[in-house]
Design a protein around this motif. Structure first.
Motif, PDB file in Angstrom:
ATOM      1  N   TRP A 176      -1.496   7.213  10.404  1.00  0.00           N
ATOM      2  CA  TRP A 176      -0.798   5.968  10.708  1.00  0.00           C
ATOM      3  C   TRP A 176      -1.557   4.757  10.176  1.00  0.00           C
ATOM      4  CZ3 TRP A 176       4.011   6.586  11.450  1.00  0.00           C
ATOM      5  CH2 TRP A 176       4.483   7.747  12.058  1.00  0.00           C
ATOM      6  N   GLY A 177      -2.870   4.791  10.241  1.00  0.00           N
ATOM      7  CA  GLY A 177      -3.646   3.693   9.665  1.00  0.00           C
ATOM      8  C   GLY A 177      -3.438   3.585   8.164  1.00  0.00           C
ATOM      9  N   GLY A 178      -3.433   4.735   7.483  1.00  0.00           N
ATOM     10  CA  GLY A 178      -3.180   4.731   6.041  1.00  0.00           C
ATOM     11  C   GLY A 178      -1.775   4.261   5.707  1.00  0.00           C
ATOM     12  N   LEU A 179      -0.806   4.662   6.532  1.00  0.00           N
ATOM     13  CA  LEU A 179       0.571   4.239   6.286  1.00  0.00           C
ATOM     14  C   LEU A 179       0.719   2.724   6.438  1.00  0.00           C
ATOM     15  CD1 LEU A 179       3.516   5.084   5.733  1.00  0.00           C
ATOM     16  CD2 LEU A 179       3.805   5.212   8.214  1.00  0.00           C
ATOM     17  N   PHE A 180       0.124   2.172   7.503  1.00  0.00           N
ATOM     18  CA  PHE A 180       0.201   0.721   7.683  1.00  0.00           C
ATOM     19  C   PHE A 180      -0.527  -0.019   6.567  1.00  0.00           C
ATOM     20  CE2 PHE A 180       0.985   1.550  12.352  1.00  0.00           C
ATOM     21  CZ  PHE A 180       2.309   1.170  12.289  1.00  0.00           C
ATOM     22  N   ALA A 181      -1.629   0.534   6.070  1.00  0.00           N
ATOM     23  CA  ALA A 181      -2.345  -0.108   4.961  1.00  0.00           C
ATOM     24  C   ALA A 181      -1.513  -0.064   3.682  1.00  0.00           C
ATOM     25  CB  ALA A 181      -3.697   0.570   4.744  1.00  0.00           C
ATOM     26  N   VAL A 182      -0.848   1.049   3.425  1.00  0.00           N
ATOM     27  CA  VAL A 182       0.008   1.153   2.235  1.00  0.00           C
ATOM     28  C   VAL A 182       1.187   0.184   2.345  1.00  0.00           C
ATOM     29  CG1 VAL A 182       1.581   2.695   0.993  1.00  0.00           C
ATOM     30  CG2 VAL A 182      -0.689   3.487   1.617  1.00  0.00           C
ATOM     31  N   LEU A 183       1.788   0.096   3.527  1.00  0.00           N
ATOM     32  CA  LEU A 183       2.899  -0.843   3.719  1.00  0.00           C
ATOM     33  C   LEU A 183       2.439  -2.288   3.564  1.00  0.00           C
ATOM     34  CD1 LEU A 183       4.778   0.755   6.747  1.00  0.00           C
ATOM     35  CD2 LEU A 183       5.502   0.699   4.356  1.00  0.00           C
ATOM     36  N   ALA A 184       1.269  -2.614   4.116  1.00  0.00           N
ATOM     37  CA  ALA A 184       0.746  -3.976   3.991  1.00  0.00           C
ATOM     38  C   ALA A 184       0.454  -4.304   2.534  1.00  0.00           C
ATOM     39  CB  ALA A 184      -0.522  -4.128   4.820  1.00  0.00           C
ATOM     40  N   ALA A 229      -1.656 -17.829  -9.644  1.00  0.00           N
ATOM     41  CA  ALA A 229      -1.901 -17.633  -8.220  1.00  0.00           C
ATOM     42  C   ALA A 229      -1.386 -16.286  -7.732  1.00  0.00           C
ATOM     43  CB  ALA A 229      -1.263 -18.749  -7.408  1.00  0.00           C
ATOM     44  N   GLY A 230      -0.494 -15.655  -8.476  1.00  0.00           N
ATOM     45  CA  GLY A 230       0.040 -14.365  -8.061  1.00  0.00           C
ATOM     46  C   GLY A 230      -0.879 -13.201  -8.382  1.00  0.00           C
ATOM     47  N   ILE A 231      -1.865 -13.408  -9.255  1.00  0.00           N
ATOM     48  CA  ILE A 231      -2.763 -12.317  -9.644  1.00  0.00           C
ATOM     49  C   ILE A 231      -3.596 -11.821  -8.468  1.00  0.00           C
ATOM     50  CG2 ILE A 231      -4.713 -11.718 -11.122  1.00  0.00           C
ATOM     51  CD1 ILE A 231      -3.427 -13.506 -13.263  1.00  0.00           C
ATOM     52  N   PRO A 232      -4.226 -12.688  -7.650  1.00  0.00           N
ATOM     53  CA  PRO A 232      -4.974 -12.152  -6.503  1.00  0.00           C
ATOM     54  C   PRO A 232      -4.088 -11.394  -5.522  1.00  0.00           C
ATOM     55  CG  PRO A 232      -5.551 -14.452  -6.852  1.00  0.00           C
ATOM     56  CD  PRO A 232      -4.415 -14.134  -7.767  1.00  0.00           C
ATOM     57  N   SER A 233      -2.855 -11.825  -5.383  1.00  0.00           N
ATOM     58  CA  SER A 233      -1.945 -11.132  -4.477  1.00  0.00           C
ATOM     59  C   SER A 233      -1.687  -9.718  -4.947  1.00  0.00           C
ATOM     60  CB  SER A 233      -0.625 -11.874  -4.364  1.00  0.00           C
ATOM     61  OG  SER A 233      -0.823 -13.171  -3.884  1.00  0.00           O
ATOM     62  N   VAL A 234      -1.407  -9.558  -6.210  1.00  0.00           N
ATOM     63  CA  VAL A 234      -1.139  -8.231  -6.754  1.00  0.00           C
ATOM     64  C   VAL A 234      -2.386  -7.360  -6.661  1.00  0.00           C
ATOM     65  CG1 VAL A 234      -0.488  -6.963  -8.825  1.00  0.00           C
ATOM     66  CG2 VAL A 234       0.698  -9.072  -8.247  1.00  0.00           C
ATOM     67  N   VAL A 267      -5.339  -2.858  -4.091  1.00  0.00           N
ATOM     68  CA  VAL A 267      -6.551  -2.342  -3.448  1.00  0.00           C
ATOM     69  C   VAL A 267      -6.234  -1.830  -2.046  1.00  0.00           C
ATOM     70  CG1 VAL A 267      -8.819  -2.999  -2.547  1.00  0.00           C
ATOM     71  CG2 VAL A 267      -8.142  -3.705  -4.834  1.00  0.00           C
ATOM     72  N   MET A 268      -5.374  -2.522  -1.321  1.00  0.00           N
ATOM     73  CA  MET A 268      -5.005  -2.048   0.014  1.00  0.00           C
ATOM     74  C   MET A 268      -4.224  -0.740  -0.043  1.00  0.00           C
ATOM     75  SD  MET A 268      -4.178  -5.584   2.023  1.00  0.00           S
ATOM     76  CE  MET A 268      -3.717  -4.799   3.535  1.00  0.00           C
ATOM     77  N   ILE A 269      -3.383  -0.584  -1.045  1.00  0.00           N
ATOM     78  CA  ILE A 269      -2.665   0.681  -1.222  1.00  0.00           C
ATOM     79  C   ILE A 269      -3.651   1.801  -1.514  1.00  0.00           C
ATOM     80  CG2 ILE A 269      -1.054   1.908  -2.732  1.00  0.00           C
ATOM     81  CD1 ILE A 269       0.486  -0.761  -2.986  1.00  0.00           C
ATOM     82  N   VAL A 270      -4.613   1.544  -2.379  1.00  0.00           N
ATOM     83  CA  VAL A 270      -5.619   2.558  -2.707  1.00  0.00           C
ATOM     84  C   VAL A 270      -6.457   2.916  -1.472  1.00  0.00           C
ATOM     85  CG1 VAL A 270      -7.741   2.942  -4.043  1.00  0.00           C
ATOM     86  CG2 VAL A 270      -5.713   2.042  -5.160  1.00  0.00           C
ATOM     87  N   LEU A 271      -6.803   1.926  -0.661  1.00  0.00           N
ATOM     88  CA  LEU A 271      -7.575   2.207   0.553  1.00  0.00           C
ATOM     89  C   LEU A 271      -6.765   3.024   1.557  1.00  0.00           C
ATOM     90  CD1 LEU A 271      -9.394  -1.207   0.998  1.00  0.00           C
ATOM     91  CD2 LEU A 271     -10.429   0.988   0.409  1.00  0.00           C
ATOM     92  N   GLY A 272      -5.475   2.759   1.662  1.00  0.00           N
ATOM     93  CA  GLY A 272      -4.623   3.569   2.533  1.00  0.00           C
ATOM     94  C   GLY A 272      -4.541   5.011   2.055  1.00  0.00           C
ATOM     95  N   LEU A 273      -4.421   5.198   0.750  1.00  0.00           N
ATOM     96  CA  LEU A 273      -4.391   6.556   0.200  1.00  0.00           C
ATOM     97  C   LEU A 273      -5.749   7.238   0.345  1.00  0.00           C
ATOM     98  CD1 LEU A 273      -2.253   5.923  -3.014  1.00  0.00           C
ATOM     99  CD2 LEU A 273      -1.533   6.997  -0.875  1.00  0.00           C
ATOM    100  N   THR A 274      -6.823   6.458   0.262  1.00  0.00           N
ATOM    101  CA  THR A 274      -8.162   7.018   0.470  1.00  0.00           C
ATOM    102  C   THR A 274      -8.292   7.559   1.892  1.00  0.00           C
ATOM    103  OG1 THR A 274      -9.129   5.508  -1.134  1.00  0.00           O
ATOM    104  CG2 THR A 274     -10.627   6.487   0.467  1.00  0.00           C
ATOM    105  N   ALA A 275      -7.762   6.850   2.861  1.00  0.00           N
ATOM    106  CA  ALA A 275      -7.816   7.330   4.240  1.00  0.00           C
ATOM    107  C   ALA A 275      -7.048   8.641   4.390  1.00  0.00           C
ATOM    108  CB  ALA A 275      -7.255   6.282   5.185  1.00  0.00           C
ATOM    109  N   THR A 289     -10.043  -2.677   4.382  1.00  0.00           N
ATOM    110  CA  THR A 289      -8.631  -3.045   4.539  1.00  0.00           C
ATOM    111  C   THR A 289      -8.489  -4.259   5.443  1.00  0.00           C
ATOM    112  OG1 THR A 289      -7.937  -0.759   4.204  1.00  0.00           O
ATOM    113  CG2 THR A 289      -6.378  -2.217   5.301  1.00  0.00           C
ATOM    114  N   THR A 290      -9.237  -4.270   6.536  1.00  0.00           N
ATOM    115  CA  THR A 290      -9.176  -5.412   7.449  1.00  0.00           C
ATOM    116  C   THR A 290      -9.676  -6.685   6.776  1.00  0.00           C
ATOM    117  OG1 THR A 290      -9.503  -3.909   9.296  1.00  0.00           O
ATOM    118  CG2 THR A 290      -9.898  -6.241   9.715  1.00  0.00           C
TER     119      THR A 290
END
Length: 158
Positions: free
Chosen positions: A18-26, A47-52, A57-65, A79-80
Motif C-alpha cells: 500500500w505504501g508503494g501504491l500510494f507513492a506511485v499514485l502520488a 518550471a514543469g521539469i522539476p515536477s516531472v 523519482v517517486m514512481i521509482v521509489l514506489g516500485l523499489t518498495a 518519498t516523504t
C-alpha cells in the motif's frame, strides 16, 4: 483461479504494497499535471521539469518498495522528502493531492514490517516422549559489570 489469488495475496503481504501504491499514485499525479497541452506548457516554461522529475523519482521509489522490500526504509524517507519538496516546487505538490499521497505512502513504506515467523507449538521437544518430565536447565549467573559512577549510559566522563 484460487491458486493465483492466494499467490497474489502472499506476494502483496510480503512487501509494503500500500505504501508503494500510494507513492506511485502520488508520483503519477505530480508528474501528469505539468504535462498539459503544448500551449499551456509554453506558458509554464522550465518550471514543469522539476515536477516531472520528482514524479518519476517517486514512481521509482514506489516500485523499489514493491520489488526490493529491504530498501523500504530509505524509499519511505525519500518519498516523504520529495513529496514535501513538491509542495514548493510543483504546483503545490499536485494541488496538495500528490503531496498528501506521497507523505502517506512514504510513511506506510517506512513503518511496514514483514510478518514474524509463527511460534512453534507448545508440545514436548522432538525426541522426548510426551510422558517424560521436562528437562530443566539451571539459570546461569548474570554477568557482573562494575557500576559506573555517573548516570551517562555512554560511559563518558563528566
Amino acid at each position: 483461479m484460487l491458486l493465483s489469488r492466494s499467490r497474489w495475496r502472499r506476494w502483496r503481504r510480503s512487501r509494503p504494497f500500500w505504501g508503494g501504491l500510494f507513492a506511485v499514485l502520488a508520483g503519477s499525479w505530480i508528474c501528469v499535471l505539468p504535462l498539459a497541452p503544448l500551449k499551456i506548457m509554453l506558458q509554464q516554461g522550465v518550471a514543469g521539469i522539476p515536477s516531472v522529475l520528482m514524479g518519476l523519482v517517486m514512481i521509482v521509489l514506489g516500485l523499489t518498495a514493491w520489488f526490493a522490500p529491504p530498501q523500504r526504509a530509505l524509499a519511505g524517507v525519500l518519498t516523504t522528502l520529495i513529496a514535501t519538496a513538491a509542495l514548493v516546487l510543483s504546483n503545490l505538490g499536485g494541488f496538495l493531492i500528490g503531496t498528501l499521497l506521497g507523505i502517506l505512502g512514504g510513511g506506510l513504506m517506512f513503518a511496514w514490517q514483514p510478518y514474524a515467523a509463527s511460534a512453534p507449538p507448545a508440545g514436548p521437544p522432538a525426541g522426548q516422549p510426551a510422558s517424560a518430565p521436562p528437562v530443566t536447565v539451571p539459570p546461569s549467573a548474570p554477568p557482573t559489570d562494575p557500576p559506573t559512577p555517573h548516570s551517562d549510559p555512554q560511559g563518558a566522563q563528566p
